[in-house]
Design an enzyme around this catalytic site. Structure first.
Site, short mmCIF file in Angstrom:
data_model
loop_
_atom_site.label_atom_id
_atom_site.label_comp_id
_atom_site.label_asym_id
_atom_site.label_seq_id
_atom_site.Cartn_x
_atom_site.Cartn_y
_atom_site.Cartn_z
N GLU A 1 9.82 4.76 -18.55
CA GLU A 1 8.44 5.22 -19.24
C GLU A 1 7.93 5.03 -20.46
O GLU A 1 7.06 4.88 -20.91
CB GLU A 1 8.94 6.82 -19.21
CG GLU A 1 9.06 7.55 -18.10
CD GLU A 1 9.43 9.10 -17.89
OE1 GLU A 1 9.44 9.49 -16.81
OE2 GLU A 1 9.76 9.45 -19.02
N LYS B 1 18.88 17.70 -14.32
CA LYS B 1 17.65 16.52 -14.24
C LYS B 1 17.77 15.30 -15.08
O LYS B 1 18.13 15.58 -16.34
CB LYS B 1 16.26 17.36 -14.35
CG LYS B 1 15.08 16.48 -14.02
CD LYS B 1 13.85 17.57 -13.65
CE LYS B 1 12.78 16.64 -13.16
NZ LYS B 1 12.18 15.96 -14.05
N SER C 1 15.66 17.15 -19.05
CA SER C 1 14.87 18.24 -19.22
C SER C 1 15.24 19.49 -20.13
O SER C 1 16.61 19.63 -20.12
CB SER C 1 14.53 19.13 -17.71
OG SER C 1 13.99 20.14 -17.90
N HIS D 1 0.73 -1.28 -0.10
CA HIS D 1 0.05 0.06 0.03
C HIS D 1 0.79 1.45 -0.14
O HIS D 1 0.32 2.38 0.64
CB HIS D 1 -0.98 -0.12 1.20
CG HIS D 1 -1.79 -1.09 1.53
ND1 HIS D 1 -3.13 -1.21 1.16
CD2 HIS D 1 -1.31 -2.27 2.07
CE1 HIS D 1 -3.22 -2.34 1.37
NE2 HIS D 1 -2.60 -3.30 1.97
#
Lengths: 471, 471, 471, 471
Positions: free
Chosen positions: D327, D320, D314, D184
Site C-alpha cells: 500500500e 486483521k 486495524s 481480465h
C-alpha cells in the site's frame, strides 16, 4: 526500554515515551518521506479522541475513571504538548491505522501516567479498547483530515482575501492608466491597467468561491461508521453525541453523512477541494505570468509595470533584479497541479469498502493548502501591493499601436479598414496620422475618435463623427 | 441479413459484409468515441495474420487449401481493400479482443468467399480456429500496435528531420544577428539570434534521440506467447517462423521478447515512447512560446523577429496577424501531455497476466504520434522556415541594455559594478556612456570592450584593457 | 474556382462552396487532427450569429435587407443544412478565429445566395462587416462553447440519471444479500450488497451535483465584450438584446458576465467543469474496478456477483467471458483524466487579455462529455442493470470470515480478542466455532450475536448477551 | 547583529552566522515549504565551488591567499560542517540564485574567518567577486543538481538491485508452484507463480535500464556557460579545468555539453529522468496491486500468497493484518507520478535563455529519487523477501478452473470447444470430468493432457493424444 506486545509479538519501546509498540512498528515499516505529521492533523486527532471519550462516557461505555484521564490527555494533544510523540511518517500504508494508533498509544500512555500507573500497562487503559472505543481508523482518520483541512483553510482564505484586497486597490489605483491590450501577444485595442487588475481580482474571487464551496462539502463526517460504515460495535446514539461535541468544540458546522458506507469508502470531496485548489493555482500562475511579462525589461522588454525589488537577481550580472515572487508563485502552482495528479491517482485506487490511499491524499492536500497560503501571502505583500505603472511608456505604446484602427472598422467596413491597416504598417505611420492623411477623420475629430479612455469604455465611439460625415 | 452464432447465442449480421457476429456485438457494446481504427493498425493486423498463416502452413497445422485464401485475404487487408469492414470503436473493453476478432472475421469471410463458399459459413474457415490459429489477442494485438507504431513513427521522424533542418538553416542565417539575451524575461548579456536557433535545433535533436531509443525498445514482440505468455497451444517453433516472416515483410528489426510472460502483461515500453513524445511536445511548446514572445508586437511588443503571416488574425481588428502556427503547436503539445497522463493511468491499471487497457493506450499513442507529425510539419514549413529578424531593433535593444555592464564585473568586482548599475538605471544612461563618464573605460576602448559580437563568444573580453590600466 | 481576397492576398476557393478564403487558409494551416467540428458547436455558432443579427437589426446597425437573409442562413446552420461547409480542424491556432470565420463566411455566402447575388461577392454582404457585426471571435467563440456544452451536457445528465436509477434498483434488489466487506482487500465485517450499491448511487449523485454546479457557472456569457472585454465597437444596449435573444431561443438561463474583461480572458469555469467530469470519471473507474473484482473468477476469483455476458472474451480460450463493459468504463475514465490535464495546461497558458488555447479546451471538454455520456449509457444498460448476486457464495465467505470476531471486541477488549483471532487463524476454525469452543458465547447465543443481517445495521449487537453474562 | 549591504540597501544579519544579506532576503521572500535543502545538494554546491576556486587559482584569476581559504571552506561544506547555514527554502523564485548566493555567502564568510578577518567584511573576500568567480547561478545550479542527482541515484540503484535480487529468488523458489493465470481477472490458462515473479523481475530490470540511460544523459554539464551559455566573463580554458576537477573529485564521468547555450536553457534531461522514475513507479504500483490481490483474504479472497505480517492492521478488527507495505508502494508511486506532472509543467515554463523553474524541478526530482529508494528498500525487505505461497489452494483453483479447456481448442476447434465450455459451466463440472464424460479424452490420457506443469511450458500439449485418436 520497556517491552510491549501485540498480535504479532513483542517489541522494545523506549522507556519514557508515550507512544507504544504499534507506533514503533510503523516507524520501522515506513521510513519514507522523513517528514512529520502536520500539527493541525495531530490537534484534530486530539479533538476526535476527546469528543469520542466524552460520548463514550455519556453512553456509560467508559467509566469516569478512565474517561477523565483520557480526556485530559486529549487536551494536552490539542494544546501541542505531546506533538513530539507523533513520529509516524505521513506517507504510510494502512489507510491511516498507524496515525490513529500513534494517537491511541500516546493518549493511553499519558492517561495511564496521569493515573499514576506505569507506561505501557495497557491492562489499565488500552489504546484500542478504551481510547479507540466506538471508533475505527476508518471514521477517525477521515474526520481528523476534515477538521485539519478546515483549520488550515482558514489561513488560506485569509491570504486569499488579502490578495483580493491588494488587487482591488491596484484596480482603482490604475483605473486611469490606459495602455494597449494584447491578444495573442499582439497589439490589440486600448484597455486600462485598472481593468486588468480588476479582472485578476474577479478571477481570484471565483477561485475563492470554488474553494469555499468545496470546504462546505467537506463538513460531512462519518463518526460512528466504524470499520466499513455499517456502524458495527458502536451505539447508534454515539453518532449524534460525538458530532455535537465536535461541532461545539471546533465551531465548525459539521453534519453526519447520510450514508455512512459511502462516506467511509469515498473521498471524492477531498479530491474536489484539491481540484478547486488546482484551478486557483493555475489562475495564480496565469497572473504571475502576466506580471512577469508586463514588467519585462527594463529596457528590452515591455516594461509597462514595475514589481517591487526584493533581492538582487543575479550572482554574475550586477544591477539585475528578477521577478522572483511571481516566479515562486508559478512554482507553487506547478506543485499544487502535481499534487492534484497524485490525489487523482489515489482516488482511483479506492477499492470496495475503503480507500486505503488516504494518507497520501491528506499529505498532498495539506501541502497544497499550506504552500498556497504561504505563497499567496508573499504574492500579495511583496509583489501586488508594490506594483507601480510606467504610465508614459503605456501611453507611448498605445499611440503607436496598430490596434487603434479597430475604432473605424464599423464605419469603413472590415475590408477597407484592412487596406488602411496595410498602409499603416508599410508606411510606419501611426493610425492617427494615417486616418488624417487619408482624409478619413479630420484632425479635429481624431482626438475625439481615438480618445484612449473612451475607447476602453466600449460602445460605438465614432458614431457621431461618421454620421455627420454621412450627412 | 444472415444469422451467426457464438458462445452467447445468435445474432443477425448484414448479408454482404465480411465481418461477423463478434464484430456486431462489439459495435453494440462500444459506441464510445465514434472514431475509426487507424489505417496503420488495420494494415498491421493484416501483416500479423498473414505471417501467422504462413507459419501455420509451414508447420503443417493449416493445410494449403485453407492457408492460401487466408493469406490472400490478409494481402487485401494490407492493401486497404477491406478497411471499410473494420468497424469496432478504437476505445473498447476486452484488451483488443474485438479488434482481433474483427480482423479474424473479415479475413475468414473474405477467404471463405475466395473459396466460393458462403459468407458466415465458419465450418469451412473459422475466424478463431483457422485465422486465429496459434494466436491469442494477447500476442496479436500488442504486436500489431508495435508494427503500426513503427510505421507511423517513420512519418514523425521525417517531420522532425525537416524541423531540425529548418532550425539549422536559421541558426546559420541568424548567426550574425546580435541581440540581448533574456533570463527571467529581464535583459541579460548579449547573444546571437543564431545561437538561440542552434539551441532549439540541439534540443529537438535530443528529443529525436529519445524517440528513436524508445522505438528500438518497441521492437521486442511476443508472437507465440498466446493468452498469458506461456505459449500454450502453439508450437515452440512457430515463434521463430512468424518473427522472421514479420521482419522480412516489414523490414523492421523485430526480436522475440526473452520473457514472453513479461512481454504479454507489461506495456511499459509503450509508456516509454509516450514519455519521449511528451518531452518533445513540451520542448516544442517552449520553442513556440519563445517565438510568440520574440515576435510580439508589432509595435507594443518585443518584435525582434517576424513570423510568416499565414492568415488574418482577427474577425474584428483589421490588420492584425496572430502567431497561429506556434499557437497550434502549443495546443498539440498540451494534447500529447494529456495523452501521456491517460497512458500512465492505463499502465498502472495492468493486473496480473494482462493489461486490458491496451486499446486506450494504443488510441492515445497513435493520436500523439499523428498530431505531432502533422504539427511539426506545419511548424517547420509555415513558421520556422519563414522567420525573419528585425536586426536594427535587436541592435537598439542591445545598446540600451543594462546587461552590458556585466562585462566589467570581473575587473571592478560585483559590489562596485552594482553601484555603477544603480547609476545607469537612475540616470537613464546607456552602459557605454556611464563607463566613459565615470572614466572607467576610455571612449577609445569602449567599443573594444562592448563589441557585441565578441561578447557573445565568451571569455574575459576586457582583460587586455583593464590589465593595461593596472600597469 | 472563384478568387477571393483578404489582408494577405488572393486565394482560389472552390466555386460552389459557402466557405471562403479564410476557411481555405485555415484548412491549409491546420491539418492537425483530421476530425470535424462537433455538430453542437456548429449549431451554437448559428445561434450566436442569429441572435447577433437580430440585435444589430433592432439597433438599426444592420438593415432588414441584410439582416433577414443572414438570419435565414443562420437558421439553416442551426438546422444542420450547412454542416458540410464547416471544414476547419477543431485543433487550430488563433483562439477560434478560424472557426468564427468559417461560420461568418458560410453564413455570408448563403445569405448572398439567398439575395440572388454571386458567392464570394462580399461587397454585398461581408463576413466580417455584416455577419460578424458587433462581435469578435473573443465573445462569439466562448459563448458558442458554452451553448454547445450546455446542450451536450443534457445528454450526459440523462445518462447519469439512468445510471443512478439502475444503481438504486440494485441497492434495493440486493438489500438482503449479506456478504463480507473488504478493507485493504482483506476480510472485514459483514455488509449488505445493497449497501454497496447504495454507496455507488450516492457517490454518483454527488458527481452529478458537482457537474450541475459547474454547468450553472457556465451560464455567464460575454457577448458584447468584443476583442478584449472592453466592448469597443458595439453599442452597450446590444449586450442585453443579444443575451435575451439567446436565452429565449435556447431556453437556457444565460446571464451577462459582470466583468467582461475578466470573462473574455479567463476560462476557469470550463476547467471547473472538466474537473467535475474528471472526478466523476475517477469515481466511475472505482466502481468499475469493484465490479470487475467482485465478479472475478468464475472459479478462481471472488465470484460474488455476475455481470451480464455481452460478448465472448477470448479468441483463444473458449468459454471465457470478460468484464468488457467495466473495462471500457475504466478506459474512458483515463481519457477524461488525460483530457483534464490537457485543459489544465491550456488554462495555464492564457496570457493577458485572452486565452488563445480555447480550441483545444473545447475539443477536450466536448470529447469528455460525449465519451462519458456514451459509456455511462452502456454501463447502466449493459452492466449495472443486469448484475446478479451469487448469494450462497456470499454467505459462505461470510461464515468463514475472520472479521466476525470484531463483534466481541467491545466485550472482551482488543487484546483478548486478538489472542482469540490468532487461535481462529491457526486452528482454521470459524469464528462461531471458536467462540463456542472457548465458552465465550453459548451455542444458543451465537446466532443472535453473529446474525449477519443485524451485524450490518450497526450498534452494539452483543450487549444483551454479554451484560447477562456479567450479571 | 551585523549590518550588510547590497544593491537594494542594508539589512541586519545575525552576528555569528556565515550566511549573509542575500540569504536573509531569500529567507524573507520564500517562506514556502518550510523544508530544508537536501544535504546532497549542499555537498554538490561545495564541490562546484571548490572545483571553480581551484580552476580560478590555476588560471591566475584568484590569488593563493584568497583561493586557499575558499577551498578550505568548500571542504567544510562538503564535509557537512556548515549545513546548518543553508537556510533558503528549496522552493524559491530566481532559478536558484538564492541557493547559489547562500553557498557563496557561507563560503565567503567562513573563508574570511579562516583568514582572521571579520564576518561580513566582503572587501576581503566577496561572495560574488571571489567565491562566484567565473560562475553564474545558471551554470552552478544545474551542475550541482546533476551531481546531487547522480549521488542520490546511487542509493536508488542499490535498492533496485536488492529488489531485483529478491524477485529473482522468489522466481526460483516458486518455479514449481502451478496456479491459474488470470486475464481480465478471469480464470485463464495455467501459469507458474515463479513465472509471475520472473516477469516482475524483468520489468524492474527494464526500469533500471531506463533510469541508468537517463542518468548517463545527465552527465553533460555546463560549467563555464555563465549567465546564458555564451561564457561571457570566464576564460575558455576554465571549462576544461573545472570539468576535470569535478570528474576527479566525484569519480563521475561528466562531460562538457557541446552547446552551452542549449545546456543552460534546457532541462529536458532532468524531465527525462523524472519520466523514467515515473514509469518505474507505475510498474511498482502494478506489482503492489498484484500482490495485494493475490494475498487478499485470508478467507474471502484469493489467498494464493501470503505477505509477511508487519503490523496489526486495524484499530477495531482484532486479528486483521493488512498489506501495508504494498500500500505504501502504491502511495509513493502516486507521489512520483504527481511529481512528474509538476516537472512537466516546469519544463514547459522555460523561456528564452533560461528555465527559471529549476528549483521546483530539483525539489521534486530529489523527492522522487529519495522516496523511491526508501520504499523500494522496504518493499524488497519487508514484503517480497518474505512472500510465501499457498500451494494447495493454487492447485485447487487450477483444477477447478475453466481455463484448462483451452488445451483442447486446437484439436476440437473453437466452436466445439465453446459448446463444451458451456456444458462445463452449466453442469458445474471440472474440465477433466467433462472431457472424460464426453469421451473426448480417456481417463488415462487426461492427466497427460492437463498436466499442469506441461501446460505452463507452452506448445501443443495434446498433439500426440489427438493424433493417435485420428489414426
Amino acid at each position: 526500554m520497556r517491552k510491549e506486545k501485540d498480535l504479532l509479538g513483542e517489541k522494545l519501546v523506549p522507556k519514557e515515551v508515550y507512544y507504544g509498540i504499534q507506533t514503533v512498528r510503523a516507524i520501522e515499516n515506513f521510513p519514507i518521506s522523513g517528514q512529520k505529521l502536520r500539527e493541525e492533523l495531530i490537534i484534530a486527532l486530539g479533538q476526535v479522541k476527546r469528543a469520542s471519550a466524552i460520548a463514550n462516557r455519556k453512553l456509560g461505555l467508559l467509566s469516569e475513571d478512565l474517561a477523565n484521564p483520557i480526556i485530559t490527555a486529549c487536551d494536552e494533544v490539542i494544546a501541542g504538548k505531546l506533538t513530539s510523540q507523533f513520529l509516524v511518517d505521513p506517507i504510510q500504508g494502512g489507510a491511516g491505522t498507524s496515525i490513529n494508533m500513534n494517537a491511541n498509544e500516546v493518549i493511553a500512555n499519558r492517561a495511564i501516567q496521569l493515573c499514576g500507573e506505569k507506561l505501557g500497562d495497557y491492562s489499565y487503559i488500552s489504546p484500542n479498547t478504551h481510547v479507540n472505543m466506538s471508533q475505527s481508523t476508518n471514521d477517525v482518520f477521515p474526520t481528523a483530515i476534515r477538521i485539519a483541512t478546515m483549520k488550515m483553510s482558514e489561513g488560506l482564505l485569509q491570504s486569499i482575501s488579502k490578495l483580493i484586497k491588494e488587487l482591488r486597490k491596484k484596480a482603482k489605483e490604475f483605473d486611469h492608466v490606459i495602455k494597449v491590450a494584447r491578444t495573442h501577444l499582439q497589439d490589440a485595442v486600448p484597455i486600462r491597467l485598472g481593468q486588468e487588475f480588476a479582472s485578476y481580482q474577479h478571477l481570484i474571487e471565483r477561485d475563492r468561491n470554488r474553494i469555499k464551496m468545496s470546504l462546505r462539502h467537506l463538513l460531512k463526517i462519518n463518526m460512528g461508521a466504524t470499520a466499513t460504515g455499517t456502524g458495527l460495535n458502536t451505539p447508534i446514539e454515539y453518532r449524534e453525541i460525538v458530532l455535537n461535541e465536535l461541532k461545539a468544540y471546533s465551531g465548525l458546522k459539521f453534519e453526519l453523512a447520510s450514508d455512512l458506507v459511502d462516506a467511509t469508502q469515498n473521498i471524492d470531496t477531498l479530491a474536489e477541494l484539491s481540484g478547486a485548489l488546482k484551478i486557483m493555482a493555475v489562475d495564480l500562475s496565469k497572473i504571475a505570468n502576466d506580471l512577469r511579462l508586463l514588467s519585462s525589461g527594463p529596457r528590452a522588454g515591455l516594461n509597462e509595470i514595475n514589481l517591487p525589488s526584493v533581492q538582487p537577481g543575479s550572482s554574475i550580472m550586477p544591477g539585475k533584479v528578477n521577478p522572483v515572487i511571481p516566479e515562486v508563485v508559478n512554482q507553487v502552482s506547478f506543485q499544487v497541479i502535481g499534487n492534484d495528479t497524485t490525489i487523482t491517482m489515489a482516488l482511483e485506487a479506492g477499492q470496495l469498502e475503503l480507500n486505503v490511499m488516504e494518507p497520501i491524499v491528506a499529505h498532498n492536500l495539506f501541502e497544497s493548502i499550506d504552500m498556497l497560503r504561504n505563497v499567496i501571502e508573499v504574492f500579495a505583500e511583496k509583489a501586488i501591493a508594490g506594483v507601480t505603472a510606467n504610465e508614459k511608456l503605456c501611453e507611448k505604446y498605445l499611440k503607436e499601436s496598430l490596434g487603434l484602427i479597430t475604432a473605424v472598422n464599423p464605419y469603413l467596413g472590415y475590408e477597407k479598414t484592412s487596406d488602411l491597416a496595410k498602409e499603416v504598417i508599410s508606411t510606419n505611420k501611426t493610425v492617427s496620422q494615417a486616418l488624417v492623411d487619408n482624409n478619413i477623420v479630420s484632425e479635429e475629430d481624431i482626438h475625439k475618435l481615438l480618445s484612449p479612455y473612451e475607447l476602453t469604455k466600449g460602445g460605438l465611439i465614432g458614431e457621431e463623427i461618421f454620421n455627420e460625415q454621412k450627412n
